[in-house]
Write an enzyme that holds these catalytic residues in place. Structure first.
Site, PDB file in Angstrom:
ATOM      1  N   ASP A  15     127.432  83.180  16.089  1.00 45.58           N
ATOM      2  CA  ASP A  15     127.813  82.764  14.809  1.00 45.58           C
ATOM      3  C   ASP A  15     129.347  83.260  14.996  1.00 45.58           C
ATOM      4  O   ASP A  15     129.577  84.257  15.771  1.00 45.58           O
ATOM      5  CB  ASP A  15     127.067  83.583  13.730  1.00 45.58           C
ATOM      6  CG  ASP A  15     127.759  83.343  12.495  1.00 45.58           C
ATOM      7  OD1 ASP A  15     128.043  81.908  12.003  1.00 45.58           O
ATOM      8  OD2 ASP A  15     127.405  84.252  11.554  1.00 45.58           O
ATOM      9  N   SER A  16     130.163  83.114  13.955  1.00 40.03           N
ATOM     10  CA  SER A  16     131.407  83.476  13.734  1.00 40.03           C
ATOM     11  C   SER A  16     131.257  85.068  13.345  1.00 40.03           C
ATOM     12  O   SER A  16     132.398  85.525  13.123  1.00 40.03           O
ATOM     13  CB  SER A  16     131.988  82.606  12.467  1.00 40.03           C
ATOM     14  OG  SER A  16     131.454  82.634  11.443  1.00 40.03           O
ATOM     15  N   CYS A  78     125.430  78.875  13.256  1.00 40.76           N
ATOM     16  CA  CYS A  78     126.508  78.872  12.480  1.00 40.76           C
ATOM     17  C   CYS A  78     126.651  77.319  12.017  1.00 40.76           C
ATOM     18  O   CYS A  78     126.884  76.490  12.925  1.00 40.76           O
ATOM     19  CB  CYS A  78     127.863  79.289  12.900  1.00 40.76           C
ATOM     20  SG  CYS A  78     129.358  78.912  12.150  1.00 40.76           S
ATOM     21  N   GLU A 157     130.214  89.358   3.173  1.00 37.97           N
ATOM     22  CA  GLU A 157     130.706  90.309   4.239  1.00 37.97           C
ATOM     23  C   GLU A 157     131.070  91.748   3.532  1.00 37.97           C
ATOM     24  O   GLU A 157     130.831  92.805   4.159  1.00 37.97           O
ATOM     25  CB  GLU A 157     132.075  89.923   4.660  1.00 37.97           C
ATOM     26  CG  GLU A 157     131.852  88.474   5.518  1.00 37.97           C
ATOM     27  CD  GLU A 157     131.720  88.545   7.064  1.00 37.97           C
ATOM     28  OE1 GLU A 157     131.988  89.788   7.484  1.00 37.97           O
ATOM     29  OE2 GLU A 157     131.165  87.634   7.612  1.00 37.97           O
ATOM     30  N   CYS A 189     125.183  77.315   5.151  1.00 39.76           N
ATOM     31  CA  CYS A 189     126.144  78.335   5.621  1.00 39.76           C
ATOM     32  C   CYS A 189     125.207  79.444   5.777  1.00 39.76           C
ATOM     33  O   CYS A 189     124.483  79.837   5.173  1.00 39.76           O
ATOM     34  CB  CYS A 189     127.326  78.684   4.665  1.00 39.76           C
ATOM     35  SG  CYS A 189     128.240  80.121   5.021  1.00 39.76           S
ATOM     36  N   HIS A 191     125.737  82.631   5.956  1.00 38.83           N
ATOM     37  CA  HIS A 191     125.707  83.756   5.190  1.00 38.83           C
ATOM     38  C   HIS A 191     124.900  83.526   3.842  1.00 38.83           C
ATOM     39  O   HIS A 191     124.567  84.596   3.307  1.00 38.83           O
ATOM     40  CB  HIS A 191     127.339  83.990   4.687  1.00 38.83           C
ATOM     41  CG  HIS A 191     128.170  84.644   5.777  1.00 38.83           C
ATOM     42  ND1 HIS A 191     128.275  83.966   6.889  1.00 38.83           N
ATOM     43  CD2 HIS A 191     128.802  85.787   5.598  1.00 38.83           C
ATOM     44  CE1 HIS A 191     129.161  84.960   7.778  1.00 38.83           C
ATOM     45  NE2 HIS A 191     129.435  85.770   7.012  1.00 38.83           N
TER      46      HIS A 191
HETATM   47  N1  DGL Z   1     128.925  81.125   9.613  1.00 34.91           N
HETATM   48  C1  DGL Z   1     129.399  80.295   9.100  1.00 34.91           C
HETATM   49  C2  DGL Z   1     128.858  79.021   8.619  1.00 34.91           C
HETATM   50  O1  DGL Z   1     127.540  79.141   8.712  1.00 34.91           O
HETATM   51  C3  DGL Z   1     130.430  80.856   7.734  1.00 34.91           C
HETATM   52  C4  DGL Z   1     131.225  81.853   7.927  1.00 34.91           C
HETATM   53  C5  DGL Z   1     132.664  81.290   8.409  1.00 34.91           C
HETATM   54  O2  DGL Z   1     133.367  80.671   7.701  1.00 34.91           O
HETATM   55  O3  DGL Z   1     132.854  81.221   9.799  1.00 34.91           O
HETATM   56  O4  DGL Z   1     129.252  78.131   8.346  1.00 34.91           O
END
Ligand code: DGL
Length: 275
Positions: A15-16, A78, A157, A189, A191
């Site tokens: 993931d990011s 992600c 976050e 998303c 998060h």
């Molecule tokens: N993990 C990203 C997603 O699921 C969200 C966070 C980001 O913008 O990197 O889209």
């Protein structure tokens, strides 16, 4: 790789940042015998405001890194990278690569009775229109309403799950969505599932909240079984997890301990630009 070592090889999840932990958590629930190598791109988060070319390049680097750990399959945990990079990277590597968008879309298609689905996600995911495309590929009659909620990511976050500011932001973004007549809404998303109960309370009990993590873990299970790669526990006694990030290892480790159902003792930093 022999059949036995293929079975016990870990699954690569990335993931990011921390959001993909919600997917790793679900995999640990549904596939407790699988080992996981997780990478969170904490130096370059957020992906949601970046271009497609950049997200593809980041995803390729991460998959190359995860392959050095001997992973047997990759889960792009992600939504942004799944929406913008999966098509580009899935045939580039000699191991299966799956994302979270298709499983999430399918769950929503199954959930909606009114044939009206909402999707919330990052700017990049919503602009890609990928959820709408995938849902229409499965059921062209379903109306899809997408809405970007970029502030949810920094709120998560910052650990602001219970903060009153989060409630205000939820109302600000979702007020219009609530009156559209949808009966299913995808948390598009990784998060957002960390705000799930707040979002569910605001949207009301008539709208089913879909978390793609659950379906993704189910799809991973089916994929591993199909390819005879499922860890059947004959050689691995306990599932083993490794966590890597591109920056801020200690902050990540602390966060991971609030999400994962077991202790995360260490997180390692990787210079991802080298891959
Ligand atoms: N993990 C990203 C997603 O699921 C969200 C966070 C980001 O913008 O990197 O889209």
């Amino acid at each position: 790789m022999s059949l036995e070592s293929r079975k016990t090889a870990p699954v690569g999840v990335f993931d990011s940042g921390v959001g993909g932990l919600t997917v790793a958590r679900e995999i640990s629930r549904q596939l407790p015998l699988e080992n996981i190598v997780y990478f969170g791109d904490t130096a370059r988060v957020p992906y949601g405001s970046k271009s497609q070319n950049t997200i593809i390049r980041f995803s390729e680097q991460i998959i190359r890194f995860l392959k050095t750990k001997g992973v047997k399959a990759i889960v792009i945990a992600c939504n942004t990278a799944s929406a913008l990079a999966l098509d580009a990277v899935k045939d580039e590597f000699d191991i299966p690569v799956m994302g979270v968008v298709i499983p999430g879309a399918r769950a929503a298609v199954e959930a909606t009775k009114k044939r009206k689905v909402g999707v919330v996600g990052t700017d990049a995911t919503v602009q890609s229109g990928m959820y709408t495309k995938i849902i229409h590929g499965m059921a062209p009659d379903i109306e899809v309403i997408e809405k970007a909620c970029p502030l949810f990511v920094p709120l998560v976050e910052e650990g602001f799950k219970e903060h009153h500011v989060t409630q205000e932001v939820i109302e600000f973004y979702l007020e219009s969505m609530r009156s559209t007549g949808i009966d299913a809404m995808i948390l598009g998303c990784t998060h957002y599932p960390l705000l799930r109960s707040r979002i569910r309370d605001y949207m009301g009990k008539d709208i089913q909240i879909v978390n793609p993590a659950y379906e993704t873990a189910m799809d991973l299970k089916a994929l591993l079984r199909e390819q005879n790669m499922e860890n059947d526990g004959t050689t691995a006694q306990h599932s083993r997890y490794e966590f890597y990030v591109s920056d801020m290892a200690e902050k990540f480790r602390k966060f991971a301990n609030t999400v994962m159902p077991f202790d995360v003792p260490t997180t390692n930093v990787v210079n991802i630009e080298e891959y």
